[in-house]
Design an enzyme around this catalytic site. Sequence first.
Site, PDB file in Angstrom:
ATOM      1  N   SER A 297       9.060   2.583   7.599  1.00 32.39           N
ATOM      2  CA  SER A 297       8.197   1.407   7.513  1.00 32.39           C
ATOM      3  C   SER A 297       7.715   1.193   6.085  1.00 32.39           C
ATOM      4  CB  SER A 297       6.978   1.547   8.444  1.00 32.39           C
ATOM      5  OG  SER A 297       6.156   2.626   8.004  1.00 32.39           O
ATOM      6  N   THR A 298       7.170   0.009   5.856  1.00 33.36           N
ATOM      7  CA  THR A 298       6.381  -0.266   4.655  1.00 33.36           C
ATOM      8  C   THR A 298       5.003  -0.715   5.117  1.00 33.36           C
ATOM      9  OG1 THR A 298       7.287  -2.523   4.565  1.00 33.36           O
ATOM     10  CG2 THR A 298       8.317  -0.846   3.150  1.00 33.36           C
ATOM     11  N   VAL A 299       3.981  -0.494   4.283  1.00 33.97           N
ATOM     12  CA  VAL A 299       2.596  -0.750   4.670  1.00 33.97           C
ATOM     13  C   VAL A 299       1.958  -1.669   3.635  1.00 33.97           C
ATOM     14  CG1 VAL A 299       0.381   0.294   5.248  1.00 33.97           C
ATOM     15  CG2 VAL A 299       2.498   1.531   5.739  1.00 33.97           C
TER      16      VAL A 299
ATOM     17  N   LYS B 260       1.477  -2.654   9.072  1.00 36.10           N
ATOM     18  CA  LYS B 260       2.612  -1.720   9.039  1.00 36.10           C
ATOM     19  C   LYS B 260       3.824  -2.417   9.643  1.00 36.10           C
ATOM     20  CE  LYS B 260       4.130   2.747  10.947  1.00 36.10           C
ATOM     21  NZ  LYS B 260       3.701   3.912  11.762  1.00 36.10           N
TER      22      LYS B 260
ATOM     23  N   GLY C 174       7.674   4.360   3.586  1.00 35.85           N
ATOM     24  CA  GLY C 174       8.235   5.574   4.181  1.00 35.85           C
ATOM     25  C   GLY C 174       9.650   5.294   4.641  1.00 35.85           C
TER      26      GLY C 174
ATOM     27  N   ASP D  38       2.126  15.934  15.010  1.00 32.83           N
ATOM     28  CA  ASP D  38       2.568  15.727  13.629  1.00 32.83           C
ATOM     29  C   ASP D  38       1.379  15.696  12.666  1.00 32.83           C
ATOM     30  OD1 ASP D  38       4.448  15.317  11.607  1.00 32.83           O
ATOM     31  OD2 ASP D  38       4.297  13.145  11.736  1.00 32.83           O
TER      32      ASP D  38
ATOM     33  N   LEU E 261       0.812  -1.213   0.000  1.00 33.19           N
ATOM     34  CA  LEU E 261       0.000   0.000   0.000  1.00 33.19           C
ATOM     35  C   LEU E 261       0.848   1.268   0.000  1.00 33.19           C
ATOM     36  CD1 LEU E 261      -2.756  -1.000   2.590  1.00 33.19           C
ATOM     37  CD2 LEU E 261      -3.012  -0.827   0.105  1.00 33.19           C
ATOM     38  N   GLY E 262       2.025   1.213   0.597  1.00 36.84           N
ATOM     39  CA  GLY E 262       2.837   2.417   0.684  1.00 36.84           C
ATOM     40  C   GLY E 262       4.149   2.142   1.390  1.00 36.84           C
TER      41      GLY E 262
END
Length: 390
Positions: A99-101, A116, A96, A220, A93-94
């Site tokens: 992390s990866t999701v 996550k 960063g 944040d 899904l995504g």
Amino acid sequence: MLTSRLLKLFRFLRARLIRSALKPLSFIRQFTEHALRPRPRWRVKDFSNEKFERISDSELVEEECFDGYKAGEYYPVRIGEVIASRYQVVGKLGYGRTSTVWLARDLKECRHVCLKICILSSILESYNLQELAAYRRLENGPKNHAGRQAIRALLDEFTITGPDGEHQCFVHPPLWGNIGNFLRYHPKVDRLFPPILALMLQQFFLALDYARECQVIHTDISPSNVMLTITDPSVLEKFEQAELEDPSPRKEVNGRFIYVSRDFEFPDDSCGDPVICDFGHAVWGGEKHVNYAQPDRYRSPEIILGVEFKVWDIFEGTGLFYGIDDEHHAYRGRAHLAEMIALLGPPPPEFLARGSSMSKFFSPEGKFTCTAFALVVFDEIVSQVNSLLR
């Protein structure tokens, strides 16, 4: 005669009482049998379809583009694998820096979840502990608060061991995307219409009020951390079917796959309510904080000047201040303050007196030491404000 009738009545009543007494026992027996009966589980699906696009080793893919990227910091997820004997990975899904999701199939509860997977715990230990502590505080908050549903729930958490160490995992309900995704999906719309924004802000402030009740300060808040719920489960089923039939492009480096993320389709009945996500930078209410908080462009003067704060970020549909310094071509506190002063005027002396970093930007008399810089941005700020008010 009377004795015979009384005897029959006694026998009748006794039979009724016995049947009545047996009914609860029968119910308990049926309930016990149901509880002990094995619950149905989803079967593991085969995601081994090899008709996917193979990306060249020389092409950087997603998280590889980050400065300082190290492959060994990320857990080497493979689509189709079952993690923690329960969660089968469906697709990416995504991603960063931390992390990866992934969308996953919860084989035990027969549902789709968002998984996550953080980079090595040895690198993110304090961050992971803070995020987990925040979610536990939020879970223990008032059950009847209207804002509870406006904060993303934590369904499960655990650690897994990769080739280079342990990784913290968080399991959440899947969400469609963030506000930015929503606007990009509608390219002719560059901002939220007032009625939609009003509804989102209502949910947003309810969520912040609930977090305040739990003594959690997010620090944040940004469009990327405000996501929309999924009310149409077919979106998840279509994602899974697409991955089965047309697998995601990927590259393989030293036995490690790096996948291209797949987007959810836009649901037929639109998206659900917004929820606040990602509490990795949360701090606790009732404590004094002078450390930097908030994304750069949403940073308040209290943060820049080092004033003790108990603040809540306010989400805006578009940016007003950016703080990009023309000299350094990056965010700088002086540029951000200059933009604020150009629009609002100088801060009051009593406010400046509370700031530990005041001397970096102001003279002892309270004069902004970058006045010429502030005048340069004045016309630009006024232009931005006028465009927002149209």
